[in-house]
Write a protein that holds these residues in place. Structure first.
Motif, short mmCIF file in Angstrom:
data_model
loop_
_atom_site.label_atom_id
_atom_site.label_comp_id
_atom_site.label_asym_id
_atom_site.label_seq_id
_atom_site.Cartn_x
_atom_site.Cartn_y
_atom_site.Cartn_z
N ARG A 186 0.81 -1.22 0.00
CA ARG A 186 0.00 0.00 0.00
C ARG A 186 0.85 1.28 0.00
NH1 ARG A 186 -4.81 -2.48 3.90
NH2 ARG A 186 -6.16 -2.98 2.14
N ASN A 187 2.18 1.14 -0.01
CA ASN A 187 3.03 2.33 -0.03
C ASN A 187 4.29 2.06 -0.84
OD1 ASN A 187 4.34 4.73 0.42
ND2 ASN A 187 4.02 4.75 2.64
N PRO A 188 4.17 2.01 -2.17
CA PRO A 188 5.34 1.70 -3.00
C PRO A 188 6.46 2.73 -2.87
CG PRO A 188 3.45 2.38 -4.35
CD PRO A 188 2.94 2.16 -2.97
N ASP A 189 6.13 3.99 -2.53
CA ASP A 189 7.19 4.99 -2.34
C ASP A 189 8.11 4.61 -1.19
OD1 ASP A 189 6.29 6.49 -4.42
OD2 ASP A 189 5.29 8.01 -3.20
N ALA A 190 7.53 4.06 -0.12
CA ALA A 190 8.34 3.63 1.02
C ALA A 190 9.25 2.47 0.62
CB ALA A 190 7.45 3.22 2.19
N VAL A 191 8.72 1.54 -0.18
CA VAL A 191 9.54 0.42 -0.65
C VAL A 191 10.71 0.93 -1.48
CG1 VAL A 191 9.56 -1.67 -2.06
CG2 VAL A 191 7.57 -1.16 -0.63
N GLU A 192 10.44 1.89 -2.35
CA GLU A 192 11.50 2.46 -3.18
C GLU A 192 12.59 3.09 -2.31
OE1 GLU A 192 12.07 5.71 -6.81
OE2 GLU A 192 10.06 5.12 -6.16
N ALA A 193 12.18 3.78 -1.24
CA ALA A 193 13.14 4.40 -0.34
C ALA A 193 13.95 3.35 0.41
CB ALA A 193 12.42 5.32 0.65
N MET A 194 13.32 2.27 0.82
CA MET A 194 14.04 1.18 1.48
C MET A 194 15.12 0.61 0.56
SD MET A 194 10.82 -0.92 3.11
CE MET A 194 9.50 -0.08 3.99
N LEU A 195 14.76 0.39 -0.70
CA LEU A 195 15.70 -0.17 -1.66
C LEU A 195 16.82 0.83 -1.95
CD1 LEU A 195 13.15 -1.87 -4.09
CD2 LEU A 195 14.72 -3.02 -2.51
N GLU A 196 16.48 2.10 -2.10
CA GLU A 196 17.50 3.12 -2.34
C GLU A 196 18.48 3.21 -1.17
OE1 GLU A 196 15.24 6.63 -2.97
OE2 GLU A 196 14.75 6.17 -5.06
N SER A 197 17.98 2.96 0.04
CA SER A 197 18.83 3.03 1.24
C SER A 197 19.72 1.81 1.39
CB SER A 197 17.95 3.18 2.49
OG SER A 197 17.17 4.37 2.43
N GLY A 198 19.46 0.77 0.60
CA GLY A 198 20.24 -0.46 0.70
C GLY A 198 19.91 -1.29 1.92
#
Length: 304
Positions: A112-124
């Motif tokens: 329900r929050n793909p932006d948060a997933v993207e940030a998690m992945l960007e953070s490594g």
């Protein structure tokens, strides 16, 4: 009789005993420190998701009770705060200090929050699975629990691009681990609080690694009886836990888990305590800040 009973009893009260393994963390660190960010918001009980009642666990509404067949708009908005604001405050803090973290991600919540997933992945960050729903699985059948593990695995693969190497259901059952190992092949799970070190068990006739988690070095105690009232209390408990294990690191290194929640430590009145502790940890040279996957792979390579 006593020896036979001990061998057949499905609990272990002995563990490593008086002779824990001589752990050598990377770079000769005296302690490993591991931050967990629980991402649960959007997967809690809500009648909009065909649950019987509203959520009543771990919110700022003191002594909340489930409202059968009704929404609890206040509790809903407190969970929404975690995904709308709290997550980003934590993400900015960890980015500021370039710290690794493990996310215990509930599948429906991250869906329900793909932006948060993207940030998690960007953070490594490592993104481990926290199951499909943030509910108490004692209230469902093993068949439903199996279905939810399958759903969590599918969502994780879709959003992250691979299966999770680690799992933590949290409010698990006596069947959880067996079902998990039948449905997937994780590197570890964290549904235990039994030690300050990883350990192997045999489950489904094969060795399986446990990376224990924590309920005391955990910001959830801001919202529980006899818990933390202020950030100062949380910081003191974090610091004391670190200091005790750091001293033990001279002869028997351990690891420290720190549990965080977006809707709890992501609040302005609590984030400063976490920032102080991060700066305290980083003031030491011989500390390994890592993910749970890092710990699991190190343990398998060196202590299998």
């Amino acid at each position: 009789m006593e020896t036979t009973m001990t061998k057949n009893y499905p609990r272990d009260f002995i563990g490593y005993g008086r002779t824990p393994p001589q752990v050598i963390w990377p770079h000769g660190a005296k302690i490993a420190v591991q931050f967990v960010i629980n991402y649960e918001e959007g997967a809690e009980n809500c009648i909009l998701d065909q649950d019987a009642a509203s959520e009543s666990f771990l919110s700022e509404v003191v002594n909340a009770s489930p409202r059968v067949g009704l929404r609890h708009k206040s509790v809903e908005s407190l969970y929404e705060y975690g995904s709308r604001a709290g997550f980003w405050r934590l993400q900015r803090l960890f980015a500021q200090y370039q710290l690794p973290a493990t996310v215990f991600a509930v599948a429906l919540a991250i869906k329900r929050n793909p932006d948060a997933v993207e940030a998690m992945l960007e953070s490594g960050w490592e993104i481990a699975s926290h199951g499909y729903r943030w509910i108490d699985y004692q209230s469902v059948t093993p068949e439903v629990e199996r279905d939810h593990i399958r759903l969590a695995l599918d969502v994780h693969k879709q959003l992250i691009g691979k299966a999770p190497v680690g799992w933590y259901i949290g409010r698990d059952t006596e069947f959880t681990r067996s079902i998990l190992l039948e449905e997937t092949a994780p590197l570890y799970d964290s549904d235990s609080y039994a030690d300050d070190l990883p350990y192997f068990i045999h489950c489904n006739a094969k060795p399986h690694l446990i990376i224990p988690y924590t309920l005391d070095v955990n910001d959830m105690r801001y919202l529980t009886a006899q818990g933390f009232n202020t950030g100062d209390q949380f910081f003191t408990y974090l610091k004391d836990s670190f200091d005790a294990l750091y001293v033990e690191g001279d002869y028997a290194p351990k690891f420290l888990s720190i549990g965080l929640h977006c809707r709890i430590s992501g609040k302005p009145g609590r984030i400063i305590a976490l920032k102080r502790f991060i700066e305290y940890v980083l003031s030491y040279q011989d500390v390994w800040v890592c993910t749970r996957e890092d710990i699991a792979r190190h343990w398998i390579d060196n202590h299998a």
